[in-house]
Design a protein around this motif. Structure first.
Motif, short mmCIF file in Angstrom:
data_model
loop_
_atom_site.label_atom_id
_atom_site.label_comp_id
_atom_site.label_asym_id
_atom_site.label_seq_id
_atom_site.Cartn_x
_atom_site.Cartn_y
_atom_site.Cartn_z
N ALA A 285 33.93 -26.87 99.81
CA ALA A 285 34.33 -27.94 100.73
C ALA A 285 35.83 -28.19 100.66
O ALA A 285 36.49 -28.39 101.69
CB ALA A 285 33.55 -29.21 100.42
N ASP A 286 36.40 -28.18 99.46
CA ASP A 286 37.84 -28.42 99.31
C ASP A 286 38.65 -27.26 99.88
O ASP A 286 39.75 -27.47 100.41
CB ASP A 286 38.19 -28.63 97.83
CG ASP A 286 37.71 -29.97 97.31
OD1 ASP A 286 37.33 -30.84 98.12
OD2 ASP A 286 37.69 -30.15 96.07
N TRP A 287 38.12 -26.05 99.79
CA TRP A 287 38.79 -24.89 100.40
C TRP A 287 38.83 -25.05 101.92
O TRP A 287 39.87 -24.82 102.55
CB TRP A 287 38.06 -23.62 100.00
CG TRP A 287 38.55 -22.36 100.67
CD1 TRP A 287 39.71 -21.70 100.43
CD2 TRP A 287 37.86 -21.62 101.68
NE1 TRP A 287 39.80 -20.58 101.23
CE2 TRP A 287 38.68 -20.51 102.01
CE3 TRP A 287 36.64 -21.78 102.34
CZ2 TRP A 287 38.31 -19.57 102.97
CZ3 TRP A 287 36.27 -20.84 103.29
CH2 TRP A 287 37.10 -19.75 103.60
N ILE A 288 37.72 -25.46 102.51
CA ILE A 288 37.71 -25.69 103.96
C ILE A 288 38.69 -26.81 104.31
O ILE A 288 39.47 -26.69 105.27
CB ILE A 288 36.29 -26.03 104.43
CG1 ILE A 288 35.36 -24.83 104.23
CG2 ILE A 288 36.30 -26.46 105.90
CD1 ILE A 288 33.89 -25.13 104.52
N LEU A 289 38.67 -27.91 103.55
CA LEU A 289 39.55 -29.04 103.81
C LEU A 289 41.02 -28.61 103.79
O LEU A 289 41.84 -29.11 104.57
CB LEU A 289 39.30 -30.14 102.77
CG LEU A 289 40.12 -31.42 102.92
CD1 LEU A 289 39.78 -32.13 104.22
CD2 LEU A 289 39.88 -32.34 101.72
N ALA A 290 41.35 -27.67 102.92
CA ALA A 290 42.73 -27.19 102.80
C ALA A 290 43.12 -26.22 103.91
O ALA A 290 44.23 -25.68 103.91
CB ALA A 290 42.93 -26.52 101.45
N GLY A 291 42.21 -25.99 104.86
CA GLY A 291 42.51 -25.09 105.97
C GLY A 291 41.93 -23.71 105.80
O GLY A 291 42.27 -22.80 106.56
N ALA A 292 41.05 -23.52 104.80
CA ALA A 292 40.38 -22.24 104.55
C ALA A 292 41.38 -21.09 104.45
O ALA A 292 41.31 -20.12 105.21
CB ALA A 292 39.34 -21.96 105.64
N PRO A 293 42.33 -21.16 103.51
CA PRO A 293 43.31 -20.07 103.38
C PRO A 293 42.63 -18.76 102.97
O PRO A 293 41.80 -18.75 102.07
CB PRO A 293 44.25 -20.57 102.28
CG PRO A 293 43.44 -21.55 101.49
CD PRO A 293 42.52 -22.20 102.48
N THR A 294 42.98 -17.69 103.63
CA THR A 294 42.35 -16.39 103.36
C THR A 294 43.34 -15.34 102.88
O THR A 294 42.97 -14.19 102.69
CB THR A 294 41.64 -15.87 104.62
OG1 THR A 294 42.59 -15.77 105.69
CG2 THR A 294 40.51 -16.79 105.03
N GLY A 295 44.60 -15.73 102.68
CA GLY A 295 45.62 -14.78 102.25
C GLY A 295 45.59 -14.53 100.76
O GLY A 295 44.95 -15.24 100.00
#
Length: 295
Positions: A285-295
């Motif tokens: 959930a926190d990863w999604i909240l942060a904008g789901a960074p994929t780099g």
């Protein structure tokens, strides 16, 4: 994790433990159940209520921070309201949640966390010190479409501090990639023709097939042997990110990971793999909240 079709949801849940609900006009003595409510909610992270045990009434407020009648509240918030279940994402708006002092209202930023089942209310300007405020919630619905039985009013008084709180630490793709491993396997969400077009095998694949991409299991009815989930989640993106800001409550994959019975098919990851634990769900959930960074 799997968004594979399955003729029915995952009903692994248990009936929620009893809790003294806070509803109606909360103008009596302070009700200090925040810690207990938070413990109840976090213990229910992976325990959703089977449809035959879901109560007939709407969402119930279990507690708040600051609690009703409490003083010395931080003037920047956020203020938290704990619920017994998840809310309908589109209901979390300023038409149903307000913060006022006398006749003067505050402009609010609102966010519902479906993992901990808590509504976070953040004033966009510092509140006045030593001032009494009313936080009012009315008409919020659950994922079954049932509305709160009555208006809830939580009163508190601000102190002198205006500290606020920092955002949660943002997980990286490396932090969440292992959470997708159970679904990024042969015959599932990987390869040139991944199941339902969702590829979870890499950050680039997730950015291409999940972020901002509508989920395909969110329409009631059957079509091409794919079972579609409850209309309360209809139209959600798999992972919703707007202008770099993620919205966990509007991200279908989070409901799949939670095993929410309103999401179609198996939970993510599917059995026999174990469900994600509370810490992993929080990280997702926190990863999604942060904008789901994929780099």
């Amino acid at each position: 994790m799997s968004e594979r079709a399955h003729p029915g949801g995952d009903h692994r849940g248990h009936h929620p433990p009893s809790a003294r609900p806070l509803h109606g006009e909360l103008t009596r003595k302070p009700v200090r159940v925040v810690a207990a409510a938070f413990g109840i909610i976090t213990s229910l992270v992976a325990c959703d209520v089977p449809p035959d045990l879901i109560p007939e009434d709407g969402p119930v407020v279990l507690g708040a921070a600051p609690a009703d009648g409490e003083g010395d509240a931080d003037r920047e918030g956020p203020f938290r309201v704990f619920f017994d279940r998840r809310l309908f994402p589109r209901d979390v708006n300023r038409g149903r949640v307000s913060l006022e002092s006398g006749t003067r209202g505050s402009f609010l930023a609102l966010r519902f966390d479906p993992v901990d089942r808590v509504l976070l209310v953040s004033p966009q300007a510092q509140l006045d010190p030593a001032t009494r405020y009313r936080l009012t919630l009315e008409g919020l619905r659950d994922l079954e479409g049932r509305a709160m039985a009555s208006r809830t009013v939580i009163t508190f008084e601000t102190g002198e501090d205006a500290v606020g709180e920092p955002p949660p630490e943002a997980p990286t793709w490396a932090d969440v990639a292992p959470l997708f491993a159970g679904c990024a396997s042969e015959g599932c969400h990987v390869g040139p023709a991944p199941a339902l077009g969702l590829d979870l095998s890499s950050g680039e694949a997730v950015a291409r097939t999940a972020i901002g991409v509508p989920a395909v299991q969110t329409r009631v009815g059957a079509r091409d042997r794919v079972w579609y989930g409850a209309s309360s989640l209809d139209g959600l993106a798999r992972i919703d990110v707007v202008a770099g800001q993620g919205q966990p409550a509007r991200s279908y994959l989070l409901y799949k990971a939670l095993g929410d019975p309103h999401a179609a098919g198996e939970r993510m990851p599917p059995s026999p793999d174990p469900a994600l634990d509370a810490r992993s769900l929080r990280r997702l959930a926190d990863w999604i909240l942060a904008g789901a960074p994929t780099g």
